[in-house]
Design a protein around this motif. Structure first.
Motif, PDB file in Angstrom:
ATOM      1  N   ILE A  45      28.350 -33.331  24.980  1.00  0.00           N
ATOM      2  CA  ILE A  45      29.359 -33.124  23.946  1.00  0.00           C
ATOM      3  C   ILE A  45      28.957 -31.970  23.034  1.00  0.00           C
ATOM      4  O   ILE A  45      29.783 -31.116  22.687  1.00  0.00           O
ATOM      5  N   THR A  46      27.684 -31.893  22.680  1.00  0.00           N
ATOM      6  CA  THR A  46      27.205 -30.795  21.849  1.00  0.00           C
ATOM      7  C   THR A  46      27.392 -29.464  22.564  1.00  0.00           C
ATOM      8  O   THR A  46      27.863 -28.480  21.977  1.00  0.00           O
ATOM      9  N   SER A  47      27.061 -29.434  23.843  1.00  0.00           N
ATOM     10  CA  SER A  47      27.242 -28.227  24.637  1.00  0.00           C
ATOM     11  C   SER A  47      28.724 -27.858  24.751  1.00  0.00           C
ATOM     12  O   SER A  47      29.097 -26.679  24.685  1.00  0.00           O
ATOM     13  N   PHE A  48      29.567 -28.868  24.884  1.00  0.00           N
ATOM     14  CA  PHE A  48      31.012 -28.675  24.979  1.00  0.00           C
ATOM     15  C   PHE A  48      31.548 -28.020  23.708  1.00  0.00           C
ATOM     16  O   PHE A  48      32.326 -27.063  23.753  1.00  0.00           O
ATOM     17  N   VAL A  49      31.119 -28.490  22.558  1.00  0.00           N
ATOM     18  CA  VAL A  49      31.575 -27.936  21.281  1.00  0.00           C
ATOM     19  C   VAL A  49      31.041 -26.513  21.101  1.00  0.00           C
ATOM     20  O   VAL A  49      31.779 -25.608  20.687  1.00  0.00           O
ATOM     21  N   THR A  61      40.632 -26.797  16.609  1.00  0.00           N
ATOM     22  CA  THR A  61      40.625 -27.098  18.043  1.00  0.00           C
ATOM     23  C   THR A  61      39.348 -27.805  18.446  1.00  0.00           C
ATOM     24  O   THR A  61      39.382 -28.863  19.080  1.00  0.00           O
ATOM     25  N   TYR A  62      38.189 -27.239  18.085  1.00  0.00           N
ATOM     26  CA  TYR A  62      36.960 -27.883  18.541  1.00  0.00           C
ATOM     27  C   TYR A  62      36.676 -29.175  17.788  1.00  0.00           C
ATOM     28  O   TYR A  62      36.014 -30.065  18.321  1.00  0.00           O
ATOM     29  N   MET A  63      37.219 -29.337  16.591  1.00  0.00           N
ATOM     30  CA  MET A  63      37.101 -30.624  15.902  1.00  0.00           C
ATOM     31  C   MET A  63      37.912 -31.686  16.650  1.00  0.00           C
ATOM     32  O   MET A  63      37.427 -32.781  16.907  1.00  0.00           O
ATOM     33  N   ASN A  64      39.142 -31.349  17.010  1.00  0.00           N
ATOM     34  CA  ASN A  64      39.996 -32.277  17.747  1.00  0.00           C
ATOM     35  C   ASN A  64      39.385 -32.612  19.104  1.00  0.00           C
ATOM     36  O   ASN A  64      39.344 -33.774  19.515  1.00  0.00           O
ATOM     37  N   ASP A  65      38.909 -31.582  19.810  1.00  0.00           N
ATOM     38  CA  ASP A  65      38.284 -31.812  21.121  1.00  0.00           C
ATOM     39  C   ASP A  65      37.040 -32.690  20.994  1.00  0.00           C
ATOM     40  O   ASP A  65      36.804 -33.561  21.836  1.00  0.00           O
TER      41      ASP A  65
END
Length: 128
Positions: A45-49, A61-65
């Motif tokens: 998840i950290t890598s995804f953000v 966007t990245y908060m919602n994701d």
């Protein structure tokens, strides 16, 4: 001359953040850090953000994701890079049973698998 302090009269640390995305993102990160998920999921998840930020996505966007992918990790209760089509179908069925819209979950699943598979997502992911 009056200088507006960092914490202005509306309680926002950033006066340009009228929608409160800074606080929303901080809360999402706090939930991630406190969540009962595997370290592998926390890393994914950290890598995804981070990837989302590098791609130039806005904080909204990245908060919602982040919120969605965290809910997914809690729902699956297994490492996100190991979910199967049946796992995903269970998530969609659960969302539909609750009357929730699944569009953003579909979108986040595609983004997540692009990241974890280096743009070689399984066919079932590409078709959602």
């Amino acid at each position: 001359m009056y200088i507006i302090p960092r914490e202005n009269i509306w309680g926002m640390s950033n006066p340009d953040d009228i929608h409160g995305f800074d606080k929303g993102y901080e809360a999402a990160v706090r939930r991630l850090n406190e969540a009962n998920i595997s370290e592998r999921n926390r890393e994914l998840i950290t890598s995804f953000v981070k990837s989302s930020k590098k791609n130039g996505n806005k904080k909204s966007t990245y908060m919602n994701d982040l919120n969605i992918v965290l809910r997914m990790a809690l729902f699956y209760n297994k490492d996100l890079d190991t979910i199967t089509e049946n796992d995903y179908d269970g998530l969609i069925d659960n969302l539909e049973a609750k009357g929730m819209v699944d569009y953003n979950y579909r979108k986040v699943t595609k983004k997540l698998f692009k990241l974890v598979t280096n743009n070689d997502s399984p066919k079932w992911v590409r078709e959602i």
